[in-house]
Design a protein around this motif. Structure first.
Motif, PDB file in Angstrom:
ATOM      1  N   GLY A   2       0.941  -1.350  -0.104  1.00  0.00           N
ATOM      2  CA  GLY A   2       0.027  -0.116   0.001  1.00  0.00           C
ATOM      3  C   GLY A   2       0.982   1.363  -0.014  1.00  0.00           C
ATOM      4  N   ALA A   3       1.471   1.742  -1.089  1.00  0.00           N
ATOM      5  CA  ALA A   3       2.318   2.740  -1.336  1.00  0.00           C
ATOM      6  C   ALA A   3       1.627   4.128  -0.850  1.00  0.00           C
ATOM      7  CB  ALA A   3       2.979   2.740  -2.654  1.00  0.00           C
ATOM      8  N   GLY A   4       0.385   4.209  -1.400  1.00  0.00           N
ATOM      9  CA  GLY A   4      -0.330   5.373  -1.329  1.00  0.00           C
ATOM     10  C   GLY A   4       0.542   6.677  -2.108  1.00  0.00           C
ATOM     11  N   GLN A   5       0.756   7.668  -1.031  1.00  0.00           N
ATOM     12  CA  GLN A   5       1.543   8.658  -1.494  1.00  0.00           C
ATOM     13  C   GLN A   5       3.084   8.558  -1.428  1.00  0.00           C
ATOM     14  OE1 GLN A   5      -0.319  11.180  -2.887  1.00  0.00           O
ATOM     15  NE2 GLN A   5      -2.417   9.669  -2.344  1.00  0.00           N
ATOM     16  N   GLY A  11      -1.316  -6.176  -3.251  1.00  0.00           N
ATOM     17  CA  GLY A  11      -0.516  -6.123  -2.189  1.00  0.00           C
ATOM     18  C   GLY A  11      -0.692  -7.496  -1.208  1.00  0.00           C
ATOM     19  N   GLY A  12      -1.888  -8.161  -1.563  1.00  0.00           N
ATOM     20  CA  GLY A  12      -1.977  -9.288  -0.965  1.00  0.00           C
ATOM     21  C   GLY A  12      -1.247 -10.682  -1.492  1.00  0.00           C
ATOM     22  N   VAL A  24       7.918  -6.512   7.110  1.00  0.00           N
ATOM     23  CA  VAL A  24       6.703  -6.600   6.175  1.00  0.00           C
ATOM     24  C   VAL A  24       5.759  -5.783   6.754  1.00  0.00           C
ATOM     25  CG1 VAL A  24       4.869  -7.568   4.815  1.00  0.00           C
ATOM     26  CG2 VAL A  24       7.091  -8.578   4.877  1.00  0.00           C
ATOM     27  N   VAL A  25       5.194  -4.613   6.105  1.00  0.00           N
ATOM     28  CA  VAL A  25       4.361  -3.736   6.568  1.00  0.00           C
ATOM     29  C   VAL A  25       3.019  -3.394   5.898  1.00  0.00           C
ATOM     30  CG1 VAL A  25       5.416  -1.720   6.183  1.00  0.00           C
ATOM     31  CG2 VAL A  25       3.607  -1.873   7.824  1.00  0.00           C
ATOM     32  N   SER A  26       1.922  -3.446   6.289  1.00  0.00           N
ATOM     33  CA  SER A  26       0.687  -3.069   5.333  1.00  0.00           C
ATOM     34  C   SER A  26       0.175  -1.905   5.900  1.00  0.00           C
ATOM     35  CB  SER A  26      -0.474  -4.145   5.534  1.00  0.00           C
ATOM     36  OG  SER A  26      -1.569  -3.641   4.966  1.00  0.00           O
ATOM     37  N   THR A  27      -0.089  -0.903   4.910  1.00  0.00           N
ATOM     38  CA  THR A  27      -0.590   0.487   5.257  1.00  0.00           C
ATOM     39  C   THR A  27      -2.208   0.067   4.981  1.00  0.00           C
ATOM     40  OG1 THR A  27      -0.558   1.225   3.039  1.00  0.00           O
ATOM     41  CG2 THR A  27       1.326   1.549   4.612  1.00  0.00           C
ATOM     42  N   TYR A  28      -2.847  -0.850   4.884  1.00  0.00           N
ATOM     43  CA  TYR A  28      -4.198  -0.876   4.834  1.00  0.00           C
ATOM     44  C   TYR A  28      -4.655  -2.268   5.763  1.00  0.00           C
ATOM     45  CZ  TYR A  28      -3.120  -4.579   1.365  1.00  0.00           C
ATOM     46  OH  TYR A  28      -2.517  -5.613   0.506  1.00  0.00           O
ATOM     47  N   ALA A  29      -6.116  -2.326   6.081  1.00  0.00           N
ATOM     48  CA  ALA A  29      -6.636  -3.353   6.925  1.00  0.00           C
ATOM     49  C   ALA A  29      -7.080  -4.521   6.138  1.00  0.00           C
ATOM     50  CB  ALA A  29      -7.812  -2.881   7.583  1.00  0.00           C
ATOM     51  N   VAL A  30      -6.585  -5.655   6.759  1.00  0.00           N
ATOM     52  CA  VAL A  30      -7.066  -6.917   6.156  1.00  0.00           C
ATOM     53  C   VAL A  30      -7.896  -7.771   7.075  1.00  0.00           C
ATOM     54  CG1 VAL A  30      -5.156  -7.203   4.601  1.00  0.00           C
ATOM     55  CG2 VAL A  30      -4.765  -7.953   6.879  1.00  0.00           C
ATOM     56  N   GLU A  31      -8.725  -8.694   6.745  1.00  0.00           N
ATOM     57  CA  GLU A  31      -9.479  -9.414   7.799  1.00  0.00           C
ATOM     58  C   GLU A  31      -8.648 -10.460   8.212  1.00  0.00           C
ATOM     59  OE1 GLU A  31     -12.483  -8.882   9.216  1.00  0.00           O
ATOM     60  OE2 GLU A  31     -12.229  -7.007   8.026  1.00  0.00           O
ATOM     61  N   PRO A  64      -9.807  -0.515   4.053  1.00  0.00           N
ATOM     62  CA  PRO A  64      -9.716  -2.004   3.727  1.00  0.00           C
ATOM     63  C   PRO A  64      -8.661  -1.955   2.469  1.00  0.00           C
ATOM     64  CG  PRO A  64     -11.813  -1.275   3.100  1.00  0.00           C
ATOM     65  CD  PRO A  64     -11.231   0.142   4.004  1.00  0.00           C
ATOM     66  N   SER A  65      -8.483  -3.384   2.104  1.00  0.00           N
ATOM     67  CA  SER A  65      -7.747  -3.521   0.776  1.00  0.00           C
ATOM     68  C   SER A  65      -8.635  -3.328  -0.177  1.00  0.00           C
ATOM     69  CB  SER A  65      -7.491  -4.817   0.827  1.00  0.00           C
ATOM     70  OG  SER A  65      -7.148  -5.312  -0.514  1.00  0.00           O
TER      71      SER A  65
END
Length: 376
Positions: free
Chosen positions: A115-118, A165-166, A178-185, A234-235
Motif C-alpha cells: 500500500g504505497a499510497g502517496q 499487495g495481498g 513487512v508492513v501493510s498500510t491497509y486493513a486485512v481481515e 480496507p484492501s
C-alpha cells in the motif's frame, strides 16, 4: 510553504504534548523532520464538513491545504475520494509513528510495504534502512506513478511496484520486515512466506487496530501481540459482498424490543469494540451522537440482522432488533463474559497465523482461540 512550516511545528508540539513520539524509536521523529509530510501530499486534498467531502486545492487555499496536511496527531489527510468515500490518505501522524515503532526496522533491513499510497511511509522506512532496501506495492497505477515521482525526486531509493499487495512481492524476498498500510481481515500467508524466520510483520486487522507478528524459526507460523487501536481503510482488492446499514435495516418494524445491560456510549470504547470484533467478527458496530448529545448505537451483520440501542429512562438502555439474529443479545453475552474476565484490554490479546487459518488469543498463544465458552 510558510503555512506548512507553521503547521509542522504545531503538529510536532502536539505529538510531544501527548507523548506520541515513541521513546524507544527516536529515529522516527528525526525521519519525519527530515522528510516533511507536505512533500507527499497532492495538490488537491479533501475536507469533511460534516456532510460531505469538499476539495481543498493548494493554489486556491494554501492555508487550508496546509491545515489538512498537518492536522492533529489523530487526523488523517484525505488524498483521494471515490464515490463519495475516502479511498486513500496520508495516515495520521500518531499512527504512522506507532506502526513504525511496532515494525522495528533497522539499518540494512530489507523491507516490503503493501500500500504505497502517496509514498510517505516508504520514504520514512528508506530513511531508516538506507536506499535500495525498501519495496512498496500499490494496486492503483495512478497512485503508484505519483508515489514513484515523489520518491525519485527525494532520492529515497525506493522500488515502487504496481500490483496486488495481498500477493506480496516475491522478487525481492525474503524480507526482514513487512508492513501493510491497509486493513486485512486475514493476514495473507504469502506475507509470512516472503518474510525470513524471525522477521516481523505489522498489519492493521479488521479496520480496528494493528498487530505485530514474528515469523517462527521453521517458517510455519507467525505470532504476536496487538499493538494499538485505530481505523484503517480496507484492501481495494477484497470483494465486499456485505450490505450496508440502510440495506440491512430497511423500513421494516422491529421484531424485538428489550432492555439491555450496557449503554450505547460503551460501544465507543476501543476495548469494547475490539472484543466485539474478536467474538462477533461479522458484526459492524458504530455510533452516532445527535445535537443534544444523545448517543445511539447501531449493529448489523451485513446480511439480514440489525439492532439499535438507545438510552432509556432511569439509566437503562433499550434495544430494538430485527432479522434472524438478535445482535444486541449476542453483544450483551460477549460483554458479560469479557467483564467476568476482568475486562482485559486489547493489549492483552495477540494473534497467530497458520497456513490455513488465523486466530486471536488472550494472554498466552498456547491458550488457543479466544471466544465465548461453548453454549455461551
Amino acid at each position: 510553504m510558510l503555512h506548512c512550516e507553521e503547521r509542522r511545528v504545531r503538529l510536532a508540539a502536539a505529538m510531544e504534548e501527548r507523548r506520541a513520539w515513541p521513546a524507544d524509536s527516536p529515529w522516527i521523529r528525526e525521519a519525519i523532520a527530515d522528510r516533511p509530510r507536505h512533500l507527499f501530499a497532492p495538490d488537491r486534498l479533501w475536507h469533511w464538513d460534516g456532510y460531505t467531502y469538499l476539495p481543498v486545492d493548494l493554489d486556491a487555499d494554501p492555508r487550508q491545504w496546509a491545515a489538512e496536511v498537518y492536522a492533529g496527531p489523530d487526523d488523517p489527510t484525505i488524498t483521494q475520494v471515490t464515490n463519495g468515500v475516502p479511498s486513500s490518505s496520508l495516515s495520521c501522524q500518531a499512527i504512522i509513528a506507532d506502526m513504525l515503532d511496532s515494525l522495528m526496522p533497522e539499518p540494512g533491513h530489507r523491507v516490503l510495504e503493501l500500500g504505497a499510497g502517496q509514498g510517505y511511509n516508504a520514504a520514512l522506512l528508506a530513511w531508516r534502512t538506507g536506499p535500495g532496501l525498501v519495496t512498496t506495492v500499490e494496486v492503483d497505477p495512478v497512485l503508484a506513478s505519483a508515489a514513484q515521482d515523489r520518491l525519485e525526486a527525494l532520492g529515497a531509493g525506493v522500488a515502487v511496484q504496481t500490483g496486488d499487495g495481498g500477493l506480496g512481492w516475491p522478487d525481492n524476498a525474503p524480507y526482514d520486515r513487512v508492513v501493510s498500510t491497509y486493513a486485512v481481515e486475514s493476514a495473507p500467508w504469502t506475507w509470512i512466506e516472503q518474510t525470513r524466520p524471525g522477521g516481523r510483520i505489522v498489519t492493521p486487522w479488521g479496520r480496528l487496530g494493528h498487530v505485530a507478528l514474528t515469523v517462527a524459526d521453521d517458517g510455519k507460523s507467525a505470532t504476536g501481540w496487538m499493538q494499538g487501536l485505530a481505523a484503517f481503510m480496507p484492501s481495494r482488492t477484497t470483494a465486499d459482498a456485505r450490505r450496508g446499514w440502510r440495506q440491512v435495516r430497511g423500513d421494516r418494524p422491529a421484531e424485538d424490543e428489550r432492555a439491555v445491560t450496557f449503554a450505547p456510549e460503551r460501544l465507543r470504547d476501543g476495548n469494547v469494540l475490539f472484543i466485539l470484533r474478536v467474538c462477533l467478527p461479522d458484526v459492524e458496530v458504530f455510533t452516532r451522537t445527535d445535537d443534544n448529545g444523545t448517543v445511539t448505537a447501531f449493529l448489523h451483520d451485513g446480511r439480514s440482522s440489525w439492532a439499535t440501542i438507545t438510552p432509556g429512562g432511569g439509566g437503562a438502555a433499550i434495544a430494538h432488533q430485527g432479522g434472524p439474529r438478535r445482535l444486541a443479545d449476542e453483544a450483551e453475552r460477549v460483554l458479560d463474559h469479557w467483564a467476568q474476565q476482568g475486562a482485559p484490554s486489547l493489549y492483552d490479546f495477540g494473534m497467530t497465523v497458520l497456513p490455513d487459518r488465523q486466530f486471536t488469543w488472550h494472554k498466552d498463544p498456547d491458550s488457543g482461540p479466544y471466544g465465548l465458552p461453548v453454549g455461551g
